[in-house]
Design a protein around this motif. Sequence first.
Motif, short mmCIF file in Angstrom:
data_model
loop_
_atom_site.label_atom_id
_atom_site.label_comp_id
_atom_site.label_asym_id
_atom_site.label_seq_id
_atom_site.Cartn_x
_atom_site.Cartn_y
_atom_site.Cartn_z
N MET A 1 0.79 -1.09 0.05
CA MET A 1 -0.06 -0.11 0.18
C MET A 1 0.87 1.24 -0.01
O MET A 1 1.82 1.39 0.79
CB MET A 1 -0.96 0.11 1.47
N PRO A 2 0.66 2.35 -1.00
CA PRO A 2 1.44 3.40 -0.93
C PRO A 2 1.34 4.31 0.17
O PRO A 2 0.30 4.31 0.78
CB PRO A 2 1.04 4.10 -2.14
N THR A 3 2.35 4.95 0.45
CA THR A 3 2.29 5.88 1.73
C THR A 3 1.58 7.06 1.21
O THR A 3 1.25 7.28 0.00
CB THR A 3 3.76 6.26 2.12
N ALA A 4 1.09 8.07 2.40
CA ALA A 4 0.22 9.25 2.11
C ALA A 4 1.19 10.17 0.95
O ALA A 4 0.52 10.54 -0.04
CB ALA A 4 -0.04 10.05 2.99
N ARG A 5 2.36 9.94 1.06
CA ARG A 5 3.17 10.92 -0.01
C ARG A 5 3.12 10.34 -1.19
O ARG A 5 2.98 11.15 -2.29
CB ARG A 5 4.73 10.92 0.71
N GLU A 6 3.30 9.04 -1.46
CA GLU A 6 3.29 8.29 -2.80
C GLU A 6 1.77 8.64 -3.47
O GLU A 6 1.68 8.75 -4.58
CB GLU A 6 3.54 6.86 -2.67
N ALA A 7 0.71 8.24 -2.57
CA ALA A 7 -0.76 8.36 -3.13
C ALA A 7 -0.87 9.74 -3.57
O ALA A 7 -1.57 10.34 -4.51
CB ALA A 7 -1.57 8.09 -1.90
N LEU A 8 -0.28 10.85 -2.75
CA LEU A 8 -0.61 12.20 -3.23
C LEU A 8 0.29 12.68 -4.40
O LEU A 8 -0.22 13.51 -5.21
CB LEU A 8 0.19 13.44 -2.19
N LEU A 9 1.46 12.04 -4.63
CA LEU A 9 2.56 12.42 -5.86
C LEU A 9 1.58 11.77 -7.04
O LEU A 9 1.46 12.24 -8.17
CB LEU A 9 3.76 11.81 -5.60
N ASP A 10 0.88 10.47 -6.82
CA ASP A 10 0.30 9.91 -7.95
C ASP A 10 -0.78 10.51 -8.32
O ASP A 10 -1.32 10.70 -9.29
CB ASP A 10 -0.38 8.31 -7.36
N ALA A 11 -1.68 11.22 -7.36
CA ALA A 11 -2.90 12.06 -7.65
C ALA A 11 -2.46 13.11 -8.44
O ALA A 11 -3.11 13.61 -9.21
CB ALA A 11 -3.60 12.30 -6.37
N ALA A 12 -1.56 13.87 -8.10
CA ALA A 12 -0.87 14.95 -8.69
C ALA A 12 -0.59 14.70 -9.90
O ALA A 12 -1.01 15.50 -11.11
CB ALA A 12 0.37 15.73 -7.93
N LEU A 13 0.21 13.53 -10.32
CA LEU A 13 0.56 13.09 -11.56
C LEU A 13 -0.85 13.08 -12.62
O LEU A 13 -0.78 13.25 -13.56
CB LEU A 13 1.52 12.02 -11.64
N SER A 14 -1.57 12.25 -11.83
CA SER A 14 -2.85 12.06 -12.63
C SER A 14 -3.60 13.35 -13.00
O SER A 14 -4.07 13.39 -14.06
CB SER A 14 -3.70 11.08 -11.67
N ALA A 15 -3.73 14.21 -12.13
CA ALA A 15 -4.32 15.68 -12.31
C ALA A 15 -3.66 16.20 -13.64
O ALA A 15 -4.27 16.79 -14.58
CB ALA A 15 -4.30 16.34 -11.10
N LEU A 16 -2.33 15.96 -13.48
CA LEU A 16 -1.46 16.74 -14.49
C LEU A 16 -1.84 16.29 -15.87
O LEU A 16 -1.48 16.93 -16.76
CB LEU A 16 0.12 16.63 -14.09
N THR A 17 -2.35 14.86 -15.99
CA THR A 17 -2.49 14.24 -17.41
C THR A 17 -3.81 14.81 -17.85
O THR A 17 -3.83 14.67 -19.28
CB THR A 17 -2.51 12.99 -17.18
N THR A 18 -4.48 15.54 -17.24
CA THR A 18 -5.98 15.91 -17.77
C THR A 18 -6.12 17.42 -17.67
O THR A 18 -7.16 17.86 -18.50
CB THR A 18 -7.06 15.24 -17.11
N ARG A 19 -5.07 18.23 -16.94
CA ARG A 19 -5.01 19.44 -17.09
C ARG A 19 -3.83 20.41 -16.67
O ARG A 19 -3.04 19.69 -16.18
CB ARG A 19 -6.30 20.12 -16.08
N PRO A 20 -3.63 21.52 -17.28
CA PRO A 20 -2.26 22.15 -16.98
C PRO A 20 -2.13 22.28 -15.26
O PRO A 20 -3.31 22.48 -14.57
CB PRO A 20 -2.48 23.64 -17.55
N TRP A 21 -0.85 22.33 -15.14
CA TRP A 21 -0.66 22.66 -13.50
C TRP A 21 -1.11 23.84 -13.12
O TRP A 21 -1.56 23.46 -11.85
CB TRP A 21 0.96 22.48 -13.52
N PRO A 22 -1.21 24.70 -13.67
CA PRO A 22 -1.76 26.01 -12.85
C PRO A 22 -3.26 25.87 -12.38
O PRO A 22 -3.65 26.30 -11.45
CB PRO A 22 -1.55 27.16 -13.90
N THR A 23 -3.77 24.91 -13.09
CA THR A 23 -5.36 24.60 -12.74
C THR A 23 -5.57 23.45 -11.84
O THR A 23 -6.71 23.29 -11.16
CB THR A 23 -6.31 24.40 -13.80
#
Length: 202
Positions: free
Chosen positions: A1-23
């Motif tokens: 099971m990923p740590t909270a930090r890894e889960a957050l990084l995964d979520a941020a990367l997933s968000a980045l694939t669908t929208r620009p970082w500033p949003t």
Amino acid sequence: MPTAREALLDAALSALTTRPWPTVRMVDVASAAGVSRQTLYNEFGSKDGLARALVRRAADGYLAGVERALGSPGGTGDRLAATAAWTVRAARTNALVRALLTGCWNERLPRPVRLAAPTGSSVPAQRRADAGPPTPAELLGLVCARAVAALDEGRSPHDPAALATTCEIAMRLALSYAVAASALPSDAAPLVREAVQRWSAA
């Protein structure tokens, strides 16, 4: 099971694939990771801190792949060809790796800069991320240093300087394929293998 930090990084990367970082919003990243927004701020300090960690993880993941490629079977040409193929594949599939290798950042990506002073984060991984990502020249240097260490294992009398130059040639060929839209990642390997053989024979 990923740590909270890894889960957050995964979520941020997933968000980045669908929208620009500033949003990309911190609250959405925390929600997607299943943790509180306070946990996100405890880990990264700010959105800029999250960006630095995301880019650092991309650099570390790329270098881990370089280590695996250099550990593949075969001689110098085969192992550098495997490293070249990995470099092209990583740059094609991960926009952050491509930006790290080429220095070409666009408005969709986070572009973290090195901080003038350390943040003093209580999270060791964040202190490392806050140091900033390697420049393309530094990343190339790290790859070549790893190649010299992996390939000069006493099996043959390599000249470390010549081996570093050979690695740089291989990597520059790989990068040319990484930015050529029509080329396949596997196309780089035969060219690198041939270039290494010719260089070694010269």
